[in-house]
Design a protein around this motif. Sequence first.
Motif, PDB file in Angstrom:
ATOM      1  N   ILE A 172       2.984  19.545   3.689  1.00 63.24           N
ATOM      2  CA  ILE A 172       2.597  18.309   3.006  1.00 63.24           C
ATOM      3  C   ILE A 172       2.891  18.427   1.508  1.00 63.24           C
ATOM      4  O   ILE A 172       3.416  17.500   0.886  1.00 63.24           O
ATOM      5  CB  ILE A 172       1.107  17.978   3.282  1.00 63.24           C
ATOM      6  CG1 ILE A 172       0.962  17.504   4.737  1.00 63.24           C
ATOM      7  CG2 ILE A 172       0.575  16.914   2.320  1.00 63.24           C
ATOM      8  CD1 ILE A 172      -0.449  17.135   5.151  1.00 63.24           C
ATOM      9  N   ALA A 173       2.597  19.606   0.937  1.00 63.78           N
ATOM     10  CA  ALA A 173       2.853  19.814  -0.501  1.00 63.78           C
ATOM     11  C   ALA A 173       4.351  19.706  -0.787  1.00 63.78           C
ATOM     12  O   ALA A 173       4.773  19.112  -1.788  1.00 63.78           O
ATOM     13  CB  ALA A 173       2.316  21.167  -0.937  1.00 63.78           C
ATOM     14  N   GLU A 174       5.180  20.246   0.119  1.00 60.81           N
ATOM     15  CA  GLU A 174       6.639  20.184  -0.078  1.00 60.81           C
ATOM     16  C   GLU A 174       7.128  18.745  -0.021  1.00 60.81           C
ATOM     17  O   GLU A 174       7.967  18.317  -0.808  1.00 60.81           O
ATOM     18  CB  GLU A 174       7.355  20.999   1.013  1.00 60.81           C
ATOM     19  CG  GLU A 174       7.421  22.478   0.681  1.00 60.81           C
ATOM     20  CD  GLU A 174       7.978  23.304   1.831  1.00 60.81           C
ATOM     21  OE1 GLU A 174       7.759  24.519   1.808  1.00 60.81           O
ATOM     22  OE2 GLU A 174       8.592  22.724   2.760  1.00 60.81           O
ATOM     23  N   ALA A 190      -4.389  17.297   4.454  1.00 56.23           N
ATOM     24  CA  ALA A 190      -3.968  18.322   5.427  1.00 56.23           C
ATOM     25  C   ALA A 190      -4.958  18.370   6.591  1.00 56.23           C
ATOM     26  O   ALA A 190      -4.568  18.469   7.760  1.00 56.23           O
ATOM     27  CB  ALA A 190      -3.868  19.679   4.739  1.00 56.23           C
ATOM     28  N   MET A 191      -6.242  18.246   6.281  1.00 52.89           N
ATOM     29  CA  MET A 191      -7.254  18.302   7.351  1.00 52.89           C
ATOM     30  C   MET A 191      -7.142  17.091   8.279  1.00 52.89           C
ATOM     31  O   MET A 191      -7.257  17.236   9.494  1.00 52.89           O
ATOM     32  CB  MET A 191      -8.654  18.419   6.763  1.00 52.89           C
ATOM     33  CG  MET A 191      -8.972  19.874   6.558  1.00 52.89           C
ATOM     34  SD  MET A 191     -10.597  20.268   5.968  1.00 52.89           S
ATOM     35  CE  MET A 191     -10.878  19.290   4.584  1.00 52.89           C
ATOM     36  N   ARG A 192      -6.898  15.920   7.702  1.00 54.11           N
ATOM     37  CA  ARG A 192      -6.742  14.711   8.528  1.00 54.11           C
ATOM     38  C   ARG A 192      -5.553  14.852   9.471  1.00 54.11           C
ATOM     39  O   ARG A 192      -5.613  14.509  10.641  1.00 54.11           O
ATOM     40  CB  ARG A 192      -6.516  13.477   7.644  1.00 54.11           C
ATOM     41  CG  ARG A 192      -7.768  13.004   6.964  1.00 54.11           C
ATOM     42  CD  ARG A 192      -7.438  11.793   6.101  1.00 54.11           C
ATOM     43  NE  ARG A 192      -8.548  11.476   5.231  1.00 54.11           N
ATOM     44  CZ  ARG A 192      -8.497  10.625   4.220  1.00 54.11           C
ATOM     45  NH1 ARG A 192      -7.368  10.000   3.944  1.00 54.11           N
ATOM     46  NH2 ARG A 192      -9.554  10.381   3.490  1.00 54.11           N
ATOM     47  N   ARG A 193      -4.446  15.340   8.926  1.00 52.07           N
ATOM     48  CA  ARG A 193      -3.229  15.494   9.740  1.00 52.07           C
ATOM     49  C   ARG A 193      -3.455  16.549  10.831  1.00 52.07           C
ATOM     50  O   ARG A 193      -3.025  16.385  11.965  1.00 52.07           O
ATOM     51  CB  ARG A 193      -2.077  15.901   8.805  1.00 52.07           C
ATOM     52  CG  ARG A 193      -0.748  15.920   9.453  1.00 52.07           C
ATOM     53  CD  ARG A 193      -0.231  14.516   9.739  1.00 52.07           C
ATOM     54  NE  ARG A 193       0.989  14.582  10.544  1.00 52.07           N
ATOM     55  CZ  ARG A 193       1.205  13.912  11.651  1.00 52.07           C
ATOM     56  NH1 ARG A 193       0.308  13.075  12.114  1.00 52.07           N
ATOM     57  NH2 ARG A 193       2.330  14.030  12.320  1.00 52.07           N
ATOM     58  N   HIS A 194      -4.160  17.613  10.481  1.00 50.84           N
ATOM     59  CA  HIS A 194      -4.470  18.684  11.425  1.00 50.84           C
ATOM     60  C   HIS A 194      -5.279  18.128  12.591  1.00 50.84           C
ATOM     61  O   HIS A 194      -4.998  18.404  13.764  1.00 50.84           O
ATOM     62  CB  HIS A 194      -5.261  19.764  10.672  1.00 50.84           C
ATOM     63  CG  HIS A 194      -5.403  21.047  11.426  1.00 50.84           C
ATOM     64  ND1 HIS A 194      -6.610  21.498  11.892  1.00 50.84           N
ATOM     65  CD2 HIS A 194      -4.486  21.958  11.830  1.00 50.84           C
ATOM     66  CE1 HIS A 194      -6.431  22.632  12.535  1.00 50.84           C
ATOM     67  NE2 HIS A 194      -5.153  22.940  12.512  1.00 50.84           N
ATOM     68  N   ILE A 222       0.873  -1.182   0.000  1.00 54.79           N
ATOM     69  CA  ILE A 222       0.000   0.000   0.000  1.00 54.79           C
ATOM     70  C   ILE A 222       0.906   1.227   0.000  1.00 54.79           C
ATOM     71  O   ILE A 222       1.559   1.534   0.999  1.00 54.79           O
ATOM     72  CB  ILE A 222      -0.929   0.021   1.239  1.00 54.79           C
ATOM     73  CG1 ILE A 222      -1.720  -1.299   1.314  1.00 54.79           C
ATOM     74  CG2 ILE A 222      -1.871   1.229   1.174  1.00 54.79           C
ATOM     75  CD1 ILE A 222      -2.687  -1.382   2.482  1.00 54.79           C
ATOM     76  N   ASP A 223       0.988   1.877  -1.152  1.00 55.21           N
ATOM     77  CA  ASP A 223       1.806   3.081  -1.270  1.00 55.21           C
ATOM     78  C   ASP A 223       0.901   4.297  -1.393  1.00 55.21           C
ATOM     79  O   ASP A 223      -0.296   4.176  -1.683  1.00 55.21           O
ATOM     80  CB  ASP A 223       2.700   2.977  -2.520  1.00 55.21           C
ATOM     81  CG  ASP A 223       3.817   1.952  -2.330  1.00 55.21           C
ATOM     82  OD1 ASP A 223       4.565   2.076  -1.343  1.00 55.21           O
ATOM     83  OD2 ASP A 223       3.927   1.025  -3.160  1.00 55.21           O
ATOM     84  N   GLY A 224       1.501   5.448  -1.172  1.00 55.42           N
ATOM     85  CA  GLY A 224       0.720   6.673  -1.328  1.00 55.42           C
ATOM     86  C   GLY A 224       1.411   7.845  -0.675  1.00 55.42           C
ATOM     87  O   GLY A 224       2.407   7.668   0.041  1.00 55.42           O
ATOM     88  N   PRO A 225       0.901   9.050  -0.919  1.00 51.84           N
ATOM     89  CA  PRO A 225       1.527  10.248  -0.368  1.00 51.84           C
ATOM     90  C   PRO A 225       1.274  10.402   1.137  1.00 51.84           C
ATOM     91  O   PRO A 225       0.487   9.659   1.718  1.00 51.84           O
ATOM     92  CB  PRO A 225       0.857  11.390  -1.157  1.00 51.84           C
ATOM     93  CG  PRO A 225      -0.458  10.839  -1.567  1.00 51.84           C
ATOM     94  CD  PRO A 225      -0.268   9.362  -1.760  1.00 51.84           C
ATOM     95  N   SER A 226       1.932  11.392   1.725  1.00 52.47           N
ATOM     96  CA  SER A 226       1.798  11.675   3.162  1.00 52.47           C
ATOM     97  C   SER A 226       0.346  11.879   3.549  1.00 52.47           C
ATOM     98  O   SER A 226      -0.401  12.558   2.833  1.00 52.47           O
ATOM     99  CB  SER A 226       2.541  12.967   3.516  1.00 52.47           C
ATOM    100  OG  SER A 226       3.868  12.864   3.166  1.00 52.47           O
ATOM    101  N   SER A 227      -0.016  11.315   4.692  1.00 48.30           N
ATOM    102  CA  SER A 227      -1.351  11.503   5.276  1.00 48.30           C
ATOM    103  C   SER A 227      -2.494  11.035   4.372  1.00 48.30           C
ATOM    104  O   SER A 227      -3.603  11.548   4.459  1.00 48.30           O
ATOM    105  CB  SER A 227      -1.582  12.975   5.658  1.00 48.30           C
ATOM    106  OG  SER A 227      -0.605  13.388   6.569  1.00 48.30           O
ATOM    107  N   SER A 228      -2.198  10.049   3.528  1.00 56.58           N
ATOM    108  CA  SER A 228      -3.281   9.494   2.699  1.00 56.58           C
ATOM    109  C   SER A 228      -4.064   8.446   3.479  1.00 56.58           C
ATOM    110  O   SER A 228      -5.054   7.915   2.982  1.00 56.58           O
ATOM    111  CB  SER A 228      -2.719   8.883   1.413  1.00 56.58           C
ATOM    112  OG  SER A 228      -1.746   7.908   1.731  1.00 56.58           O
TER     113      SER A 228
END
Length: 233
Positions: free
Chosen positions: A179-181, A156-160, A11-17
Amino acid sequence: MNTEAVTVITIDGPSSSGKGTVARLLAGRLGWRYLDSGALYRTVAVAALAEGVSLDAEDRLADIAKALDIQFRDSDGDQHVFLEDRCIDAEIRAETTGDAASQVARHAAVREALLGRQRQFAESPGLVADGRDMGTVVFPHARHKFYLTASADERAMRRHKQLNEKGIGVSLPALAKDIAERDLRDSSRATAPLRPADDAVTIDSTELSAVEVVAQILSHLADAGIVAVGKKT
Ligand code: DC
């Protein structure tokens, strides 16, 4: 252990997915081993910062990765990370560590040093592995590959929310920018960039809970005969 002989789900994916939560839940449902590969990069970052090693010093970081005395221990239904016998759960989950891990992970020599360690997690009856390059590099022969996405705003909202629950106050715009960086760094690096494997199933979790994503994955696995249809594992 011949990793091709073990059933591996990536299971791959970006940060906080949400891939960590989904992978942990899925491994629990299947009774399989779980590899949180991000925790390895995070732990290298913690060790490097503690030793005052620059995040640009590829060879020294690779030496740290090779010698890393890391242990994953399960207790209270959760996985805890120990560096030299010291629990570093709080440190590795800090935002600053996530950012440092993403910098550490740019280096090919560090990735190479962690490769064998990650493959050793493949044990019978199966492994659920989450990260950025599980399906493309670490387990290219994995039987089932998933790529979990969610919109940048939702992530971003989940991480927040997660950080707020821990009493850590961070502004939403600052978090979205971080997160975008990280997304950009993780997907544009030369070695093992974040991208879906050609044979991965992509699941957009923007509108889905972790439990709903697990249900979708289980349904794919049922179609493939890995879990019995209608059976709650
Ligand atoms: O999944 P995570 O947020 O814990 O990962 C932290 C960083 O580690 C991430 O920004 C990129 C890096 N990483 C990687 O390059 N490859 C992996 N398989 C897992 C994580």
